[in-house]
Write a protein that holds these residues in place. Structure first.
Motif, PDB file in Angstrom:
ATOM      1  N   ASN A 118      52.598  14.622   2.020  1.00  0.00           N
ATOM      2  CA  ASN A 118      52.314  15.862   1.969  1.00  0.00           C
ATOM      3  C   ASN A 118      51.384  16.377   0.406  1.00  0.00           C
ATOM      4  OD1 ASN A 118      55.552  14.537   0.555  1.00  0.00           O
ATOM      5  ND2 ASN A 118      54.927  16.016   2.593  1.00  0.00           N
TER       6      ASN A 118
ATOM      7  N   ASN B 237      54.228  20.018   3.854  1.00  0.00           N
ATOM      8  CA  ASN B 237      54.794  19.052   4.238  1.00  0.00           C
ATOM      9  C   ASN B 237      54.111  18.347   5.795  1.00  0.00           C
ATOM     10  OD1 ASN B 237      56.469  19.184   2.241  1.00  0.00           O
ATOM     11  ND2 ASN B 237      57.762  21.127   3.022  1.00  0.00           N
TER      12      ASN B 237
ATOM     13  N   SER C  84      57.048  17.796  -0.275  1.00  0.00           N
ATOM     14  CA  SER C  84      55.984  17.712  -1.566  1.00  0.00           C
ATOM     15  C   SER C  84      56.620  18.150  -2.789  1.00  0.00           C
ATOM     16  CB  SER C  84      55.574  18.632  -0.983  1.00  0.00           C
ATOM     17  OG  SER C  84      54.997  19.036   0.270  1.00  0.00           O
TER      18      SER C  84
END
Ligand code: B4P
Length: 320
Positions: free
Chosen positions: A246, A144, A273
Motif C-alpha cells: 500500500n 493498493n 491502504s
C-alpha cells in the motif's frame, strides 16, 4: 497544464449531481474513534452494515473476462476527462463511496494495478492534494497494489479521500518535526516502532515548491525498495507470496506498507491502504463492538495482513 484551481467546487457539484441522479451509491456508516493505549495508535473504526452483503473480491475470473469499469468511465462520474491536458489521466468519482467526494485518479490507457507508480503518477497525485487541501480539509491519496493489498480492480487507479477532521495518525506523528531526507545505505526510512507491523515513511520537504517529480519518485522508490525486500524469497518457503503493498501520500509525507494478506485470519476484517493510516472498515456489529472494546486487537489484525515490524534492523538483515 495545471489542474483547474476550482477543482474542489467541480468535485462537489459533480458529486451532488451524481448522488441526486442515483449515479453513485453512497453507503452510510457509523464511526467510533478509539485509541490503542499500548501503541498509542488512534483508529477511526467505520461500521458499514450494508457492505456485509457486498460480494467478495473475485480472484477467480481471468482479468480479460472481467469488465473494466475504468476503460470508459461513466460521464456522470467523470470530474476531469483529462487531468493534466496531456492524455494521461481521468479523475472519476468512486461509484461506491463511504466518504463523500471519494475520487479515483485513473490512467486513460490501460496499465496494470501491479505496475509501479511513475513520477508522473506521483506528481499528479501531489498536485491534486495541493489543489484540494485547504485550511479545513486535508486529503490522502492511496494506491493498493497487488493481490494482498486490498485492491479489487486491475486497471491502474489511485484513490483520493478526505481525511477525518483533526485526524493525526501514525504517519503524521512519525514525520512531525523531521526534515525531508532520502534513505541510503546508512539511513533507514522512519518506522513507528510501537506498532506490530512493518511500516516505512518519509517526510516531504516543508517548502512545497521543492516537491518535484524527482523528489517524489526518489522518496517512493526508496520506500518501495524496503517494502519489496519482504518478497525476496531466499528460502523458497513462501513460493506464493506476490508483491503487494500500500502507498499512502499526503502533502506532508509518503508511506509504504508491505502486505501479506487482504484479510486477517483470526477475524473477518480486511484492509486496504486506509487501514494502515488507522482508518478501519468493518461490516458487522459484532466485530465493531469487539474492536471498540479492545482497540489493541487491531494492531494484531494489521500485522496478520502485513509483515513484522523491522525497526532497528537494516534492510539487508531482515529475517522472515
Ligand atoms: P481497489 O483499490 O481495487 O479496492 P478498494 O479500495 O478496497 O475497493 P473495493 O471496491 O474492493 O471496496 P471495499 O469493499 O473494501 O479500488 C477500486 C475502487 O473503484 C473502489 O473505490 C471502488 O468502489 C471503485 N469502483 C468500482 N467500480 C467502479 C465504477 N464502475 N465506477 C467508479 N468507481 C468504481 O470498500 C468499499 C468502499 O469503501 C471502497 O470505495 C473503499 O475504497 C472504501 N473504503 C474502504 N475502507 C475505507 C475506510 N477505512 N474509510 C473510508 N472508505 C473506505
Amino acid at each position: 497544464m495545471p489542474i483547474p484551481a476550482d477543482l474542489s467546487t467541480l468535485l462537489t457539484s459533480k458529486y451532488n449531481e451524481a448522488i441526486s441522479n442515483n449515479h453513485l451509491k453512497f453507503t452510510d456508516s457509523t464511526i467510533a474513534t478509539v485509541k490503542d493505549d499500548k501503541t498509542k495508535m488512534p483508529y477511526y473504526i467505520r461500521y458499514a452494515p450494508n457492505l456485509a452483503s457486498k460480494p467478495e473480491r473475485d480472484f477467480e475470473t481471468p482479468m480479460e473476462d472481467k469488465v473494466d469499469p475504468f476503460a470508459n468511465p461513466e460521464p456522470e462520474l467523470t470530474v476531469l476527462d483529462d487531468v493534466n491536458q496531456d492524455g494521461q489521466y481521468r479523475l472519476v468519482l468512486n461509484k461506491f463511496p463511504l466518504v463523500p467526494e471519494h475520487a479515483l485518479l485513473v490512467t486513460k490507457e490501460f496499465a496494470k494495478q501491479t505496475s509501479t507508480l511513475t513520477p508522473s503518477d506521483l506528481m499528479t497525485s501531489f498536485n491534486l492534494l495541493k489543489t484540494l487541501d485547504d485550511d479545513d480539509k486535508r486529503h490522502m491519496v492511496f494506491y493498493n497494489s497487488g493481490n494482498a493489498s486490498g485492491s479489487s480492480q486491475d486497471h491502474k487507479h489511485l484513490q483520493i479521500i478526505r481525511l477525518p477532521q483533526d485526524y493525526f495518525g501514525l504517519q503524521d506523528k512519525l514525520t512531525k518535526d523531521v526534515d525531508h531526507y532520502i534513505p541510503n545505505q546508512k539511513t533507514e526510512p522512519l518506522q513507528d516502532d510501537k506498532v506490530a507491523f512493518a511500516n516505512f515513511s518519509l517526510p516531504l520537504p516543508d517548502d512545497e515548491s521543492e516537491i518535484t517529480e524527482d523528489v517524489l519518485a526518489m522518496s517512493y522508490f526508496s520506500l518501495l525498495q524496503r517494502a519489496l525486500t519482504f518478497f525476496l524469497d531466499w528460502t523458497s518457503e513462501n513460493p506464493n507470496l506476490d508483491r503487494s503493498y500500500n502507498v499512502l501520500l499526503t502533502k506532508k509525507w509518503i508511506s509504504i506498507v508491505p502486505r501479506s494478506n487482504t484479510k486477517a485470519k483470526s477475524m473477518d476484517v480486511g484492509f486496504n491502504s486506509t487501514g494502515y493510516a488507522g482508518l478501519v472498515l468493518v461490516r458487522t456489529e459484532e466485530i465493531f463492538e469487539t474492536l471498540k472494546k479492545d482497540p489493541s486487537t487491531i494492531d494484531n489484525l494489521l500485522l496478520e495482513c502485513g509483515f513484522g515490524n523491522t525497526t532497528g534492523v537494516k534492510a539487508d538483515e531482515y529475517d522472515y
